[in-house]
Design a protein around this motif. Structure first.
Motif, short mmCIF file in Angstrom:
data_model
loop_
_atom_site.label_atom_id
_atom_site.label_comp_id
_atom_site.label_asym_id
_atom_site.label_seq_id
_atom_site.Cartn_x
_atom_site.Cartn_y
_atom_site.Cartn_z
N PRO A 173 -11.43 2.65 15.07
CA PRO A 173 -12.13 1.32 14.56
C PRO A 173 -11.47 0.78 13.41
N GLU A 174 -10.70 1.83 12.59
CA GLU A 174 -9.81 1.26 11.37
C GLU A 174 -8.61 1.88 11.56
N VAL A 175 -7.55 1.42 10.95
CA VAL A 175 -6.23 1.86 11.08
C VAL A 175 -5.76 3.26 10.38
N LEU A 176 -5.96 3.14 8.89
CA LEU A 176 -5.63 4.18 8.02
C LEU A 176 -6.10 3.80 6.99
N ALA A 177 -6.65 5.08 6.24
CA ALA A 177 -7.25 5.31 4.87
C ALA A 177 -6.29 6.30 3.96
N HIS A 178 -6.01 5.72 2.95
CA HIS A 178 -5.52 6.53 1.84
C HIS A 178 -6.37 7.12 0.78
N VAL A 179 -6.74 8.47 0.86
CA VAL A 179 -7.81 8.99 -0.03
C VAL A 179 -7.06 9.54 -1.41
N LEU A 180 -7.54 9.03 -2.36
CA LEU A 180 -6.76 9.63 -3.85
C LEU A 180 -7.53 10.45 -3.97
N ASP A 196 -9.41 11.44 -6.45
CA ASP A 196 -10.88 11.27 -7.09
C ASP A 196 -11.63 10.69 -5.96
N ASP A 197 -11.29 10.69 -4.80
CA ASP A 197 -11.84 10.35 -3.64
C ASP A 197 -12.15 8.74 -3.46
N ARG A 198 -11.68 8.00 -4.47
CA ARG A 198 -11.56 6.56 -3.96
C ARG A 198 -10.51 6.34 -2.90
N ALA A 199 -10.59 5.32 -2.16
CA ALA A 199 -9.84 5.21 -0.91
C ALA A 199 -9.42 3.69 -0.86
N VAL A 200 -8.20 3.60 -0.25
CA VAL A 200 -7.62 2.06 0.12
C VAL A 200 -7.59 2.20 1.75
N LEU A 201 -8.23 1.10 2.31
CA LEU A 201 -8.29 0.90 3.84
C LEU A 201 -7.29 -0.21 4.32
N LEU A 202 -6.61 0.29 5.47
CA LEU A 202 -5.72 -0.66 5.94
C LEU A 202 -6.58 -0.91 7.45
N SER A 203 -6.82 -2.12 7.64
CA SER A 203 -7.55 -2.66 8.95
C SER A 203 -6.75 -3.51 9.72
N ARG A 204 -7.11 -3.67 11.05
CA ARG A 204 -6.45 -4.79 11.61
C ARG A 204 -7.14 -6.20 11.33
N ASP A 205 -8.29 -6.08 10.57
CA ASP A 205 -8.76 -7.17 10.11
C ASP A 205 -8.38 -7.44 8.85
N LEU A 206 -7.69 -8.42 8.52
CA LEU A 206 -6.90 -8.96 7.39
C LEU A 206 -7.74 -8.99 5.97
N ASN A 207 -9.17 -9.59 6.56
CA ASN A 207 -9.90 -9.64 5.27
C ASN A 207 -10.40 -8.34 4.86
N THR A 208 -10.71 -7.60 5.75
CA THR A 208 -11.29 -6.10 5.66
C THR A 208 -10.03 -5.33 4.51
N THR A 209 -8.90 -5.45 5.03
CA THR A 209 -7.79 -4.95 4.06
C THR A 209 -7.73 -5.39 2.69
N ALA A 210 -7.61 -6.84 2.68
CA ALA A 210 -7.57 -7.57 1.50
C ALA A 210 -8.83 -7.31 0.26
N LYS A 211 -10.01 -7.01 0.87
CA LYS A 211 -11.24 -6.60 0.22
C LYS A 211 -10.98 -5.53 -0.32
N SER A 212 -10.60 -4.40 0.34
CA SER A 212 -10.21 -2.95 0.05
C SER A 212 -9.24 -3.00 -1.04
N LEU A 213 -8.26 -3.93 -1.04
CA LEU A 213 -7.23 -3.75 -2.09
C LEU A 213 -7.78 -4.52 -3.30
N GLU A 214 -8.81 -5.52 -3.36
CA GLU A 214 -9.52 -6.28 -4.34
C GLU A 214 -10.41 -5.30 -5.17
N THR A 215 -10.73 -4.30 -4.66
CA THR A 215 -11.65 -3.15 -5.27
C THR A 215 -10.73 -2.74 -6.33
#
Length: 531
Positions: free
Chosen positions: A89-96, A98-117
């Protein structure tokens, strides 16, 4: 001994590069025999039940973004031969940490919103980079998968970008991924996403050209995801073998090649471990690491002294420890981004990744390893019974160390501790596990020397015209009609088939030359490169 068999071409090794080469030659009407040392074809693209019944585990590689994007693979139309790509369902998650995570998705807006956090403006920067990727991707992929220098593809890239942006693109390609992230992004999420993808190679955040690898893999993930073959990695091999067989080619397993046979300075066939000889009327193609081909199968007495000297400086990539699990349920990640991701990166922020890379360079086993994790049932439900998970993780370790069964067990326990910290209850789900160390990887696939999965470092001093040694960046060797088709040739590791395709094209081109003209050119090149 049976009668000497004769074919147009012998391919040594049935990894994806060898099978791609064999298919391209068969497409041109050549008779082709592929000789494989193992009991089954595929090299590092194989699947088996090594944990528990009903759990299909990829023995080596698993996710193939470059395979799905490769113009070489696309040209073979493997979907007609049974290959089907599956996506998590999603491509890749990098877990930091402190358990924050950034998400790479095939949906461009989903990836962008994750980066914007992490930083509000980073989403727009990512969108702009992906737009640039869409403009250059065809030219860039053709440049990557063709012999060096890729004149036509590079020209197309230059025309698309224009002189000013082309210069900046070339500069970007040389940057360490830490510097690239600092120049483009404000937040930690985008920076660590790029750095984690760069570490799919053996390059750390502060090494030249790691930025290009991180950017390329991130853009591929954004566009096409990290797909897997339905049913297991071995199904990609099955499609290649089926296609070859339909064209009259053959794959024979359990026949390890021990020698390339020479007449003068020309490859004329091979000898296998049983003493059987095969005559190759047109070419021998080797899907094995360059040092194994030159020093073991050919012999240094047949090679230019400078080439032998260069091979002494050939640098392998890091060794690898891999753990496969059969889990009774999905992994209980604290970071929800990781729940639906096929690939997980676990093991630190950019500084942490740099420390891990430094440990490896200094011969130290990292206390807190960087883990590349695959949730295979999440990605492809055929991999294990409903409600369960087939999962693996690998981590790099220094080369040249002894890994006893007890030491491997302790390393696997440490890997599980790291996962448990970010997914409490993970260990309670373990039904079975299988641990594979550097020696076991090499035993299962002799091309993975001491667990080096890329057949040589991805560092810039061993890429392009320097791969595998200073030369032409092409598949040709100093031996006439012998071609290097493995991942230690340009363009290097990953399952894209380019090295095999380049070797096949070189063999076909050699077949069109008159012998005297080709030999004169080959001798001239050898004088330039090796004398």
């Amino acid at each position: 001994m049976r009668d000497i068999e004769a074919v147009d071409a012998v391919v040594i090794g049935s990894g994806p590069n060898g099978l791609v080469a064999a298919n391209i030659l068969a497409d041109s009407g050549w008779s082709v025999l592929v000789l494989e040392a193992a009991d089954e074809p595929g090299g590092a693209v194989r699947t088996g039940e090594i944990t528990a019944p009903g759990f299909r585990n990829d023995l080596f590689s698993a996710f193939y973004p470059l395979g799905a994007a490769s113009p070489v693979m696309a040209g073979l139309e493997l979907e007609r031969y049974g290959l089907r790509w599956r996506h998590a369902p999603e491509v890749l998650a990098h877990v930091l940490p402190d358990d924050r995570a950034v998400l790479l998705s095939r949906d461009l807006n989903t990836t962008a919103k994750s980066l914007e956090t992490f930083a509000p403006r980073d989403g727009d920067v990512w969108r702009a980079e992906f737009a640039k990727w869409q403009r250059v991707r065809d030219h860039l992929l053709n440049a990557i998968t063709r012999p060096f220098p890729p004149v036509r593809a590079a020209g197309g890239l230059a025309r698309t970008l224009g002189p000013a942006d082309m210069l900046r693109f070339v500069r970007m390609a040389t940057l360490p991924v830490r510097r690239l992230g600092q120049e483009w992004f404000e937040g930690e999420g985008a920076k660590v996403l790029l750095a984690g993808n760069a570490m799919h190679t053996d390059l750390g955040p502060d090494q030249a050209a790691s930025g290009m690898f991180g950017w390329l893999l991130s853009m591929l993930g954004q566009e096409i995801g990290f797909p897997v073959p339905e049913g297991g990695a071995g199904c990609l091999t099955d499609a290649l073998v089926t296609r070859l067989t339909e064209r009259g080619g053959r794959v024979e397993c359990g026949r390890r090649v021990t020698k390339v046979l020479l007449a003068g300075n020309t490859a004329v066939g091979v000898q296998d471990v049983h003493g059987e000889l095969v005559r190759a009327a047109r070419a021998v193609l080797a899907d094995v690491p360059a040092p194994l081909l030159y020093l073991d199968l050919v012999g240094e007495e047949h090679l230019p002294d400078r080439l032998v000297s260069d091979l002494e400086h050939f640098e392998w990539d890091d060794a690898t420890v891999k753990v496969d699990w059969a889990l009774t349920g999905p992994v209980p990640w604290i970071a929800q981004e990781a729940v639906l991701a096929g690939t997980i990166h676990l093991g630190g922020d950019v500084d942490g990744l740099a420390g891990i890379s430094n440990d490896l360079a200094c011969g130290r086993v990292p206390r807190n390893p960087f883990l590349l994790i695959g949730q295979m049932t999440t990605t492809d439900p055929t991999r294990s019974p409903a409600g369960t998970e087939s999962m693996w993780a690998y981590t790099h370790v220094p080369r040249g160390q002894q890994w006893t069964a007890d030491r491997l067990k302790r390393r696997a326990d440490r890997i599980e501790q790291v996962i448990e910290k970010h997914a409490p209850g993970f260990r309670d789900l373990i039904k079975a596990r299988a641990i594979t160390g550097p020696a076991e990887l090499q035993e299962r696939n002799p091309s993975l020397v001491d667990g080096a999965i890329n057949q040589g470092t991805s560092a810039i001093h061993q890429e392009l015209v320097f791969r595998p040694v200073p030369g032409t960046g092409r598949a040709d060797t100093p031996i006439d009609r012998l071609f290097l088709a493995g991942a230690s040739a340009h363009p290097g590791g990953a399952v894209h088939g380019a090295a095999g395709a380049n070797a096949a094209r070189a063999a076909l081109a050699r077949g069109k030359w008159t012998g005297g003209a080709y030999l004169a050119m080959n001798r001239a090149l050898n004088r330039i490169l090796y004398q």
